[in-house]
Design a protein around this motif. Structure first.
Motif, PDB file in Angstrom:
ATOM      1  N   GLY A  13      27.630  40.685   4.701  1.00 30.09           N
ATOM      2  CA  GLY A  13      27.418  41.893   3.914  1.00 30.09           C
ATOM      3  C   GLY A  13      28.230  43.100   4.329  1.00 30.09           C
ATOM      4  N   TRP A  14      29.148  42.950   5.274  1.00 29.21           N
ATOM      5  CA  TRP A  14      29.973  44.075   5.695  1.00 29.21           C
ATOM      6  C   TRP A  14      31.131  44.278   4.724  1.00 29.21           C
ATOM      7  N   THR A  15      31.515  45.547   4.541  1.00 28.94           N
ATOM      8  CA  THR A  15      32.768  45.830   3.856  1.00 28.94           C
ATOM      9  C   THR A  15      33.899  45.777   4.886  1.00 28.94           C
ATOM     10  N   THR A  16      35.073  45.356   4.456  1.00 29.87           N
ATOM     11  CA  THR A  16      36.160  45.106   5.401  1.00 29.87           C
ATOM     12  C   THR A  16      37.473  45.662   4.870  1.00 29.87           C
ATOM     13  N   ALA A  17      38.336  46.047   5.807  1.00 31.62           N
ATOM     14  CA  ALA A  17      39.654  46.553   5.424  1.00 31.62           C
ATOM     15  C   ALA A  17      40.631  46.281   6.554  1.00 31.62           C
ATOM     16  N   SER A  18      41.897  46.196   6.205  1.00 32.62           N
ATOM     17  CA  SER A  18      42.939  46.048   7.205  1.00 32.62           C
ATOM     18  C   SER A  18      44.143  46.893   6.814  1.00 32.62           C
ATOM     19  N   VAL A  19      44.684  47.555   7.808  1.00 29.17           N
ATOM     20  CA  VAL A  19      45.933  48.279   7.618  1.00 29.17           C
ATOM     21  C   VAL A  19      47.003  47.574   8.442  1.00 29.17           C
ATOM     22  N   ARG A  20      47.834  46.824   7.761  1.00 31.61           N
ATOM     23  CA  ARG A  20      49.044  46.214   8.324  1.00 31.61           C
ATOM     24  C   ARG A  20      48.788  45.020   9.241  1.00 31.61           C
ATOM     25  N   HIS A  21      47.527  44.627   9.505  1.00 28.74           N
ATOM     26  CA  HIS A  21      47.362  43.447  10.348  1.00 28.74           C
ATOM     27  C   HIS A  21      47.601  42.197   9.509  1.00 28.74           C
TER      28      HIS A  21
ATOM     29  N   GLY B 184      33.000  48.964   6.810  1.00 28.77           N
ATOM     30  CA  GLY B 184      32.251  48.523   7.977  1.00 28.77           C
ATOM     31  C   GLY B 184      33.189  48.077   9.083  1.00 28.77           C
ATOM     32  N   LEU B 185      34.192  47.286   8.708  1.00 26.49           N
ATOM     33  CA  LEU B 185      35.207  46.822   9.656  1.00 26.49           C
ATOM     34  C   LEU B 185      36.575  47.289   9.182  1.00 26.49           C
ATOM     35  N   ALA B 186      37.352  47.832  10.134  1.00 26.27           N
ATOM     36  CA  ALA B 186      38.744  48.153   9.856  1.00 26.27           C
ATOM     37  C   ALA B 186      39.593  47.639  11.011  1.00 26.27           C
ATOM     38  N   VAL B 187      40.657  46.914  10.678  1.00 30.18           N
ATOM     39  CA  VAL B 187      41.573  46.376  11.689  1.00 30.18           C
ATOM     40  C   VAL B 187      42.948  46.954  11.419  1.00 30.18           C
ATOM     41  N   TYR B 188      43.504  47.609  12.447  1.00 32.91           N
ATOM     42  CA  TYR B 188      44.776  48.320  12.309  1.00 32.91           C
ATOM     43  C   TYR B 188      45.806  47.742  13.272  1.00 32.91           C
ATOM     44  N   TYR B 189      47.034  47.573  12.776  1.00 30.49           N
ATOM     45  CA  TYR B 189      48.108  46.994  13.586  1.00 30.49           C
ATOM     46  C   TYR B 189      49.266  47.970  13.692  1.00 30.49           C
ATOM     47  N   ASN B 190      49.660  48.295  14.944  1.00 27.88           N
ATOM     48  CA  ASN B 190      50.791  49.175  15.202  1.00 27.88           C
ATOM     49  C   ASN B 190      51.876  48.373  15.904  1.00 27.88           C
ATOM     50  N   PRO B 191      53.014  48.089  15.241  1.00 28.44           N
ATOM     51  CA  PRO B 191      54.064  47.283  15.850  1.00 28.44           C
ATOM     52  C   PRO B 191      55.069  48.085  16.669  1.00 28.44           C
ATOM     53  N   ASN B 192      54.956  49.422  16.669  1.00 31.32           N
ATOM     54  CA  ASN B 192      56.041  50.253  17.191  1.00 31.32           C
ATOM     55  C   ASN B 192      56.245  50.115  18.691  1.00 31.32           C
ATOM     56  N   THR B 193      55.166  50.030  19.466  1.00 32.90           N
ATOM     57  CA  THR B 193      55.336  49.927  20.916  1.00 32.90           C
ATOM     58  C   THR B 193      56.050  48.629  21.288  1.00 32.90           C
ATOM     59  N   ASP B 194      55.880  47.595  20.479  1.00 36.36           N
ATOM     60  CA  ASP B 194      56.569  46.330  20.736  1.00 36.36           C
ATOM     61  C   ASP B 194      58.048  46.428  20.375  1.00 36.36           C
ATOM     62  N   SER B 195      58.356  46.947  19.213  1.00 35.17           N
ATOM     63  CA  SER B 195      59.757  47.002  18.776  1.00 35.17           C
ATOM     64  C   SER B 195      60.574  47.912  19.680  1.00 35.17           C
ATOM     65  N   VAL B 196      59.998  49.033  20.109  1.00 34.78           N
ATOM     66  CA  VAL B 196      60.705  49.928  21.025  1.00 34.78           C
ATOM     67  C   VAL B 196      60.880  49.272  22.388  1.00 34.78           C
ATOM     68  N   GLY B 197      59.853  48.560  22.843  1.00 33.66           N
ATOM     69  CA  GLY B 197      59.959  47.868  24.124  1.00 33.66           C
ATOM     70  C   GLY B 197      61.051  46.820  24.121  1.00 33.66           C
ATOM     71  N   HIS B 198      61.183  46.084  23.011  1.00 36.91           N
ATOM     72  CA  HIS B 198      62.250  45.091  22.900  1.00 36.91           C
ATOM     73  C   HIS B 198      63.631  45.760  22.928  1.00 36.91           C
ATOM     74  N   SER B 199      63.756  46.864  22.245  1.00 36.92           N
ATOM     75  CA  SER B 199      65.068  47.498  22.097  1.00 36.92           C
ATOM     76  C   SER B 199      65.515  48.249  23.346  1.00 36.92           C
ATOM     77  N   PHE B 200      64.578  48.936  23.994  1.00 34.11           N
ATOM     78  CA  PHE B 200      64.959  49.832  25.081  1.00 34.11           C
ATOM     79  C   PHE B 200      64.334  49.485  26.429  1.00 34.11           C
ATOM     80  N   GLY B 201      63.389  48.553  26.463  1.00 33.72           N
ATOM     81  CA  GLY B 201      62.711  48.218  27.703  1.00 33.72           C
ATOM     82  C   GLY B 201      61.457  49.050  27.899  1.00 33.72           C
ATOM     83  N   PRO B 202      60.524  48.571  28.725  1.00 31.66           N
ATOM     84  CA  PRO B 202      59.227  49.239  28.863  1.00 31.66           C
ATOM     85  C   PRO B 202      59.254  50.526  29.682  1.00 31.66           C
ATOM     86  N   PHE B 203      60.327  50.777  30.408  1.00 34.30           N
ATOM     87  CA  PHE B 203      60.358  51.945  31.289  1.00 34.30           C
ATOM     88  C   PHE B 203      61.341  53.007  30.805  1.00 34.30           C
TER      89      PHE B 203
END
Length: 530
Positions: free
Chosen positions: A102-110, A139-158
């Motif tokens: 019975g929950w309402t559900t939503a996702s942003v970009r996942h 009731g449920l929202a799932v959000y996905y942010n890919p930016n920290t991954d793409s920047v880490g791949h391109s420039f490294g974590p530090f």
């Protein structure tokens, strides 16, 4: 008082967000969640530490062998082609499970919830998620942010770019918290912030010989893409932070398989995973590959090391996990968890029975404990010096080993969540563990919290049985001081079949505290017939 049940669940996924970003870049809003909620100090991904694999486990609570999503892509033997952007998940998602209740559900970009239980699926950013809660909160929202991954791949974590991406993601979370407060629902919301894996710096020493040289020396023809697959192609080679090798059925030959394995195992800096090892890590080798290769820490599969970041190996599986809000313990640190533990924990929080497809465990230590008689108050490790006289207990989690392995210091212990009750009565503190089933018990381990203060119990008695009212004393004695996660094992003279374990502690090394981080049960894995 019963446990507080939230009306809203928000799951925020920050792709490639290393856990040490929390200390490297000190994001203020995530630090607020750490201080006001529960932080998992050592969260881990599933194997391999690739994105699609772990995003699927994140929303299902299931291992890759169960979901059927082994990697970011796979070789399809039956069709003799490479399949990418895998979406054929075999397990129900948290959105589908909650929707059935019975929950309402939503996702942003996942992307693993597109068509898999989200009433509303939006390809937007944090502004889109905030708009959802400002207009008609799901009731449920799932959000996905890919930016920290793409920047880490391109420039490294530090890099400066990684710092900027981390603080931008943190600012988004701050804006989300403000929106929940303005809407008047923050007190009825639980927020989970997690990452699917970490991000390793690509600065390792290249292995010698490299993989193309090995293939050439053995006369093996290898395809990296569909267009390269020809009738005489021997191996399919997929690259996702490592090498995933599949023998084409028509080209398999035991002699050549042995030659390849022998050549690979001679290479310094290379980890070779064979099918049995993959299965032990929750992967399906029929889908993941006949051989999986990762460079060890400090090494690289590529000659082009020195720039950017990558993930895939087990050591890049250290991830971030923070729980905050209604029904969550406040100002608490728990030790270990896996990404597959998120869904069963959230379902337990709202009182929904998990489906049988779930491989993860309920993180009982994350959830607020209802008032129960004389169950003692738990304290944050930093508050040890401020505790008044008397016993304070903190049982974080429980693990059981049933695979017959030798257990030393908590190693090789499978994660299993069970009910633990810590009580104080007449000057005696007792920890009662309900294993949920009868186990053939050989030893009991006690593991301290991570702080420097020595903990007891010093004097102890150990009782076991099938009912808390009818327990048999099987051991007693004195334990040494335990600090910094150290463990001590009490070995029984002979194995006992039992479900209930009770550790009684009439004294401790510190006059004000007894803190136990873990209780461990050693079992020989034999049949547990009643």
């Amino acid at each position: 008082m019963s446990r507080q049940v939230p009306k809203h669940i928000v799951m925020v996924m920050l792709d490639g967000f290393r856990p040490d970003y929390l200390t490297l870049y000190r994001p203020p809003h995530l630090h607020r969640l750490m201080s006001e909620g529960t932080w998992v100090a050592e969260a881990r991904s599933v194997f391999p530490s690739t994105t699609t694999t772990n995003q699927t486990s994140f929303v299902t609570g299931s291992l890759p062998a169960t979901t059927g999503i082994p990697n970011n892509g796979r070789y399809d033997r039956s069709a003799d082609c490479i399949r990418r952007k895998l979406r054929d998940n075999r397990c129900p998602t948290i959105a589908e499970i909650l929707k059935e209740h019975g929950w309402t559900t939503a996702s942003v970009r996942h992307f693993m919830l597109d068509g898999r239980g989200a009433d509303r699926y939006i390809s937007g950013d944090m502004d889109a998620l905030i708009h959802l809660f400002e207009s008609d909160p799901p009731g449920l929202a799932v959000y996905y942010n890919p930016n920290t991954d793409s920047v880490g791949h391109s420039f490294g974590p530090f890099s400066a770019e990684a710092r900027e991406a981390v603080l931008a993601a943190d600012d988004d979370i701050g804006r989300l918290l403000d929106a929940l407060h303005r809407k008047g629902i923050s007190d009825d919301t639980v927020l989970l912030v997690a990452s699917d894996h970490g991000m390793a710096l690509n600065d390792g020493k290249p292995i010698q010989p490299d993989l193309p040289q090995v293939f050439a020396q053995l006369g093996l023809k290898v395809a990296l893409e569909d267009a390269q697959i020809e009738p005489d192609t021997d191996l399919i080679h997929l690259r996702f932070g490592g090498a995933f090798l599949y023998w084409r059925e028509a080209r398999r030959d035991p002699r050549r398989e042995a030659q390849l394995l022998q050549a690979l195992e001679k290479i310094e800096g290379l980890d070779v995973f064979q099918p049995d090892q993959m299965r032990s890590l929750g992967a399906d080798p029929d889908l993941l590959g006949d051989l999986v290769l990762f460079a060890k820490e400090g090494w690289s599969l590529s000659k082009k090391s020195g720039t950017g970041g990558f993930h895939g190996p087990p050591y890049a599986g250290h991830s971030t996990m923070l729980f905050w809000g209604r029904g969550i313990r406040k100002g608490h640190i728990t030790h270990r968890a896996k990404i597959i533990d998120v869904v069963p924990t959230l379902l337990a929080l709202v009182g929904i029975e998990p489906p049988k497809t779930i491989d993860g465990q309920v993180l009982t230590d994350v959830l607020e404990t209802p008032d129960a008689g004389e169950v003692s108050q738990s304290v944050h490790p930093s508050a040890l010096g401020e505790v008044a006289a008397g016993y304070v207990t903190d049982v974080a989690d429980v693990s059981v080993a049933t695979d017959g392995t030798s257990i030393t210091g908590g190693e090789k212990v499978s994660d299993a969540s069970m009910a633990v009750v810590a009580q104080r009565e007449n000057g005696v503190t007792s920890f009662t563990l309900d294993c949920g089933a009868r186990l053939r018990i050989k030893s009991i381990g006690i593991v301290s919290h991570s702080g420097p203060v020595p903990i007891g119990p010093r004097e102890f008695t150990l009782e076991i049985g099938d009912h808390p009212e009818h327990l048999l004393e099987v051991a007693s004695g004195v334990l040494p001081p335990l600090t910094h996660g150290a463990s001590e094992w009490v070995k029984l003279e002979q194995p006992h079949l039992a479900r209930i374990i009770r550790l009684k502690a009439p004294s401790g090394h510190d006059a004000s505290t007894i803190r136990i981080a873990k209780l461990l049960v050693g079992s020989d894995g034999e049949s547990l017939a009643p």
